[in-house]
Design a protein around this motif. Structure first.
Motif, short mmCIF file in Angstrom:
data_model
loop_
_atom_site.label_atom_id
_atom_site.label_comp_id
_atom_site.label_asym_id
_atom_site.label_seq_id
_atom_site.Cartn_x
_atom_site.Cartn_y
_atom_site.Cartn_z
N UNK A 82 39.11 -10.17 42.71
CA UNK A 82 38.63 -11.36 42.00
C UNK A 82 38.09 -12.31 43.06
N UNK A 83 36.84 -12.71 42.90
CA UNK A 83 36.23 -13.62 43.87
C UNK A 83 36.22 -13.02 45.27
N UNK A 84 35.94 -11.73 45.35
CA UNK A 84 35.86 -10.98 46.62
C UNK A 84 37.21 -10.83 47.32
N UNK A 85 38.29 -11.26 46.67
CA UNK A 85 39.62 -11.14 47.26
C UNK A 85 40.39 -10.02 46.55
N UNK A 86 41.08 -9.21 47.33
CA UNK A 86 41.88 -8.13 46.77
C UNK A 86 43.10 -8.71 46.07
N UNK A 87 43.25 -8.39 44.79
CA UNK A 87 44.38 -8.87 44.00
C UNK A 87 45.51 -7.83 44.03
N UNK A 88 45.13 -6.55 43.99
CA UNK A 88 46.11 -5.48 43.93
C UNK A 88 45.84 -4.62 42.71
N UNK B 49 47.55 -3.30 38.61
CA UNK B 49 47.89 -3.89 37.32
C UNK B 49 49.13 -4.79 37.42
N UNK B 50 50.16 -4.34 38.12
CA UNK B 50 51.40 -5.14 38.22
C UNK B 50 51.11 -6.50 38.83
N UNK B 51 50.31 -6.51 39.90
CA UNK B 51 49.97 -7.77 40.55
C UNK B 51 49.14 -8.67 39.63
N UNK B 52 48.19 -8.05 38.93
CA UNK B 52 47.36 -8.82 37.99
C UNK B 52 48.22 -9.42 36.88
N UNK B 53 49.10 -8.61 36.29
CA UNK B 53 49.97 -9.10 35.22
C UNK B 53 50.86 -10.23 35.73
N UNK C 181 34.43 -10.26 39.35
CA UNK C 181 35.64 -9.45 39.20
C UNK C 181 35.21 -7.98 39.22
N UNK C 182 35.80 -7.22 40.12
CA UNK C 182 35.53 -5.79 40.22
C UNK C 182 36.83 -5.02 40.02
N UNK C 183 36.77 -4.05 39.11
CA UNK C 183 37.95 -3.22 38.82
C UNK C 183 37.57 -1.76 39.11
N UNK C 184 38.22 -1.20 40.11
CA UNK C 184 38.06 0.23 40.39
C UNK C 184 39.14 0.92 39.59
N UNK C 185 38.71 1.78 38.66
CA UNK C 185 39.55 2.24 37.57
C UNK C 185 39.39 3.75 37.38
N UNK D 88 44.78 -0.77 51.89
CA UNK D 88 46.11 -0.19 52.01
C UNK D 88 46.66 0.29 50.67
N UNK D 89 45.89 0.13 49.61
CA UNK D 89 46.32 0.55 48.27
C UNK D 89 45.53 1.79 47.86
N UNK D 90 46.23 2.89 47.61
CA UNK D 90 45.55 4.13 47.26
C UNK D 90 45.52 4.42 45.77
#
Length: 101
Positions: free
Chosen positions: A73-79, A81-85, A16-20, A64-66
């Motif tokens: 998660x698992x090398x896949x783009x989740x989006x 916070x809204x998408x994660x929640x 899991x990678x979070x660019x924050x 496409x998300x700025x």
């Protein structure tokens, strides 16, 4: 090109990678949900590193998300916070599949 390589290796090397950004309430919320889920995650605070804006620009090109948080998660783009929640119900399975718990 070096920035894209760096971003890709962060995504590839962490379940899991979070660019924050350290001051972002949405980032805090996403990291809290991951922590509460028992996830082992890597967070990189873009406002605290020299190449943070270059990384954010690269992520925008890749996904496409700025905005932050920008979550993988698992090398896949989740989006963000809204998408994660919105994935709370399936999050345990996603984290398990990614080897993050």
């Amino acid at each position: 090109m070096a920035t894209k390589t760096k971003v890709q290796s962060i995504i590839d090397e962490n379940p899991v990678a979070v660019f924050s950004k350290s001051y972002c309430p949405y980032c805090r919320s996403a990291k809290q949900l991951l922590s509460d889920s028992g996830a082992k995650f890597y967070a990189i605070e873009l406002d605290q590193i020299d190449d943070g804006s270059a990384i954010q620009s690269t992520l925008r090109d890749m996904t496409g998300q700025g905005t932050v948080p920008n979550i993988f998660i698992g090398k896949k783009h989740v989006g963000g916070n809204s998408e994660l929640q919105g994935k709370k119900k399936e999050l345990p399975a996603l984290l398990k599949d990614a080897g993050a718990v």
